[in-house]
Design an enzyme around this catalytic site. Structure first.
Site, short mmCIF file in Angstrom:
data_model
loop_
_atom_site.label_atom_id
_atom_site.label_comp_id
_atom_site.label_asym_id
_atom_site.label_seq_id
_atom_site.Cartn_x
_atom_site.Cartn_y
_atom_site.Cartn_z
CB CYS A 1 35.29 -17.38 -23.86
SG CYS A 1 33.95 -18.48 -23.31
CB CYS B 1 36.22 -21.49 -18.60
SG CYS B 1 35.22 -20.18 -17.92
CG HIS C 1 32.48 -25.65 -19.55
ND1 HIS C 1 33.82 -25.97 -19.49
CD2 HIS C 1 32.43 -24.28 -19.48
CE1 HIS C 1 34.54 -24.87 -19.38
NE2 HIS C 1 33.71 -23.83 -19.38
#
Length: 401
Positions: free
Chosen positions: A387, A91, A357
């Site tokens: 994160c 991510c 996202h």
């Protein structure tokens, strides 16, 4: 070492990551081509001066495979001398790409580098690239793998946050994002996407819910209670022995949305910028990555922020604005609490709960959003953090010039 400066950034709108989403018909390389052509046009950029394009992509398969960065450079008809490389730090890939671009520049090895990322989640589902982390039973057992949503619910349980707490945070994300979109705060960065015939596809973030309410969120079922009951709760609780039971509070309304999108950021040295006729907007002051606990997987932002702040000789109180990726509501809530940061300095224009996202691009997007808002408010310093899958954290500090 040289300083690394941000000269420009832009992004596509974020389109709903389903077949009826506004960007579903756009291939990922088309999204990148759109941005590369625009960054060249609006900066009157001689692309032969750009040494490399570093892009994040978390699911580099099919249309997103085979080093999409180099493919996009050629498709956008940039100078053939401009190279391209694709990488994944899950991510955090979009921010990692910017940090790698900055490191290349700061080392003196290169003068102008584009960093960013892309993810077409409507065309290539998350996890479709496989990998031992999620698919190898031996690795699952050894590392205590659980889906991130279970980890998010575990954090909420340990921190004492209930369903109303995380829903309230999510509601504010939608309200702030809706206000920012209507006020035009994103217009400088967002590049409308058109198809090959020049017909409009999407010009604004598609998943912001202007009419979001706590009442509507309360009707949503927890997303991770079923898979938790299948054994993942037990896996997590074997490591977190002081927790009796996980309270499942996260759902589609208070977790990051699945979307399509791409983003780019032009990074360079002072000399490289001058040669290209560019004016710097900010300096990348420090960056850090760190490994964190891999079962809960979402606690990396706090130590990554502290590491970056130490590198910069700063404290959290020295940062004017924070962008903490809203993978799940508890991530920015916990990070802000740990750092002693008031939430009115965090994600002031909403975040991934409202806008989605796009895994490979998000880090670059939030860093650009941070810079735009610092300029709009005439503030100086900002920190972006995410994160990361596998139990990691990343953080980048910028300072306006």
């Amino acid at each position: 070492m040289s300083h690394a400066y941000i000269y420009d950034h832009l992004r596509t709108p974020r389109g709903k990551g389903k077949k009826d989403g506004g960007l579903h018909q756009a291939t990922p390389v088309w999204l990148l081509r759109t941005l590369l052509k625009e960054i060249e046009r609006r900066n009157d950029l001689d692309t032969s001066l750009v040494d490399d394009v570093v892009l994040g992509c978390v699911t580099p398969v099919g249309e997103q495979g085979a080093d999409i960065a180099r493919t996009a450079v050629l498709d956008a008809e940039w100078a053939e001398t401009c190279a391209g490389v694709t990488q994944s730090r899950f991510c955090a890939s979009g921010l990692e790409s910017v940090n790698l671009a900055a490191a290349k520049v700061a080392s003196g090895f290169e003068d102008l580098v584009v960093g960013g990322g892309v993810e077409s989640m409507s065309r290539w589902k998350m996890g479709s690239d496989g990998g031992a982390w999620a698919m190898d039973p031996r690795i699952n057992t050894k590392l205590g793998f659980v889906p991130q949503g279970v980890g998010a619910d575990l954090i909420a349980t340990m921190e004492g946050w209930n369903r109303n707490d995380v829903d309230s945070f999510a509601l504010h994300s939608h309200k702030k994002a809706a206000h920012a979109r209507e006020a035009g705060y994103f217009k400088r960065a967002v590049v409308p996407v058109v198809d090959i015939a020049g017909l409009h596809m999407l010009d604004r973030d598609e998943t912001i819910r202007d009419n979001a309410s706590l009442e509507a969120m309360a009707k949503l079922e927890p997303s991770f209670s079923t898979i938790g009951a299948m054994g993942f709760d037990a896996t997590a609780l074997r490591k977190y022995t002081t927790v009796e039971k996980i309270n499942h509070v996260h759902h589609a309304g208070n977790s990051s949305g699945i979307v399509d999108g791409a983003a780019l950021m032009l990074v360079g040295s002072e000399e490289g910028g001058k040669k290209a006729g560019l004016k710097p907007r900010a300096r990348i002051r420090a960056a850090a990555v760190i490994g964190s606990e891999p079962t809960i997987m979402l606690t990396g932002p706090t130590p990554a922020c502290r590491k970056a702040l130490a590198k910069a000789g700063m404290d959290a109180k020295d940062i004017d604005l924070f962008e903490i990726n809203e993978a799940f509501a508890v991530v920015p809530m916990q990070t802000a609490r740990n750092l002693g940061v008031e939430l009115d300095r965090v994600n002031v224009n909403g975040g991934a709960i409202a806008m989605g996202h796009p895994l490979g691009a998000t880090g670059c997007i939030i860093l650009g959003t941070l810079l735009d808002e610092l300029e709009r408010r005439n503030l100086n310093t900002g920190l972006a953090t995410l994160c990361v899958g596998g139990g990691m954290g990343i953080a980048t500090i910028i300072e306006r010039v």
